[in-house]
Design a protein around this motif. Structure first.
Motif, short mmCIF file in Angstrom:
data_model
loop_
_atom_site.label_atom_id
_atom_site.label_comp_id
_atom_site.label_asym_id
_atom_site.label_seq_id
_atom_site.Cartn_x
_atom_site.Cartn_y
_atom_site.Cartn_z
N HIS A 120 53.19 46.72 49.37
CA HIS A 120 52.01 46.98 50.21
C HIS A 120 52.20 48.22 51.08
O HIS A 120 51.26 49.02 51.24
N THR A 121 53.39 48.38 51.63
CA THR A 121 53.63 49.53 52.50
C THR A 121 53.48 50.85 51.74
O THR A 121 52.88 51.81 52.24
N TYR B 14 49.83 51.99 50.92
CA TYR B 14 48.96 52.48 51.99
C TYR B 14 48.62 53.97 51.81
O TYR B 14 47.44 54.35 51.88
N ALA C 207 46.39 46.57 51.43
CA ALA C 207 46.96 47.78 52.03
C ALA C 207 46.06 48.98 51.79
O ALA C 207 45.85 49.82 52.69
N VAL D 87 51.70 48.67 58.31
CA VAL D 87 50.91 48.16 57.21
C VAL D 87 51.05 46.64 57.18
O VAL D 87 52.17 46.13 57.07
#
Length: 331
Positions: free
Chosen positions: A138-139, A142, A174, A323
């Motif tokens: 997810h990070t 972003y 994200a 995030v």
């Protein structure tokens, strides 16, 4: 660098998923550390499994005795884990979060062996002889959301995943967070093909997304991305863009390629093995920018969009952007 006695590497026949035994010391005994990798698909995929093999080969180059099995389905993972334990490997790494539960189970049964498992997040009740690699998808997605928000002319962005799994949901959220943070009037439209490697379905869904006005397609696929490229290249260059994951696949459509979420498991595996050598048999390693993950943006993308992506990456690295991890199914 970790220093281990170098011996002959071991491989496994992919089709039969047959373990080839190697000579070596007892598990956890002596100074020699031997590491085995278990991969869910063929290591010739130029994708996720190839990255795993590359990391294992780097460990071998640093002096480790290695072995691996490829194309191992989830129902067979416990058997293959036990075979490596029986063959005296002191470290066993399962490359893929779908293997986590089985790895934790076998680890508890074999306290003298150290295991490395992958997970999306930080697991509860982690065994004392298991290192966890958090892939932290997810990070890293972003900045892809930032790219999509700034690159889209239509205000419609598509997300094409394989299986509808929690890590994929976290990528969608994200990207949505990045779009919201950009202040752009852009909508994300996620769909899933049901298979990370199915090219025909990926092509069909990409065509549908394009027909629906989505001019940037964010993909989270393995070999299936080839089908997505076939669809997007039917549009004139500059009118449709595609992002990819794990490795640079731009050769499939260089005029429509926007960016790659790049992953490299050499650094995580090397650092974990060094920790194991120093006596740390359990730990949590979160991948991220500067720790095995990066974003590569095509030179064809406008300069102001590339700048926005770079600022997003720097914001994550310096802590000014957080995030959120949301693994709930998108509504």
């Amino acid at each position: 660098m970790f220093r281990w006695t170098r011996v002959v590497s071991v491989t496994a026949a992919a089709a039969a998923m047959t373990l080839v035994a190697a000579c070596g010391g007892e598990s956890g005994g002596g100074d020699e550390v031997s590491v085995a990798g278990i991969f869910s698909g063929p290591t010739t995929d130029a994708d996720y499994n190839a990255l795993g093999l590359k990391a294992l080969e780097a460990a071998e180059a640093d002096g480790a005795r290695t072995g691996h099995s490829e194309s191992v389905p989830v129902p067979d993972i416990e058997r293959v884990l036990n075979e490596y334990v029986a063959d005296g490997f002191s470290v066993v790494w399962t490359h893929g979060s779908q293997f986590y539960d089985a790895t934790a189970k076998i680890a508890e049964q074999n306290p003298d062996v150290t295991f490395i498992a992958e997970f999306d997040g930080e697991p509860e009740n982690q065994p004392e002889n298991v290192w966890v690699i958090d892939r932290n998808f997810h990070t890293v997605f972003y900045p892809i959301g930032t790219l999509a928000a700034n690159l889209s002319s239509s205000g419609q962005v598509g997300y094409l995943g394989g299986l509808s799994l929690p890590f994929s949901y976290s990528e969608v959220h994200a990207v949505e967070q990045a779009i919201a943070d950009s202040g752009k009037d852009v909508t994300l439209n996620p769909v899933w093909s049901g298979d990370f490697n199915e090219t025909v379905k990926a092509q069909q869904l990409t065509t549908q997304l394009l027909s629906g006005g989505n001019d940037v397609i964010v993909t989270s696929l393995n070999l299936g991305v080839v089908g997505a490229f076939k669809a997007v290249t039917q549009k004139p260059a500059g009118e449709a863009w595609l992002t990819v994951k794990y490795t640079d696949k731009s050769k499939n459509g260089p005029d429509h390629y926007a960016a790659t979420v790049l992953y490299d498991f050499e650094q995580p595996l090397s650092e974990i093995l060094e920790s194991i050598e120093s006596g740390e048999r359990s730990g949590y390693y979160q991948m991220g920018f500067g720790k095995g993950a990066s974003v590569e943006v095509s030179d064809a993308v406008p300069a102001e969009v590339r700048t926005a992506v770079e600022e997003a990456v720097e914001g994550i690295k310096d802590g000014s952007i957080t995030v959120e991890l949301d693994q709930t199914e998108p509504k």
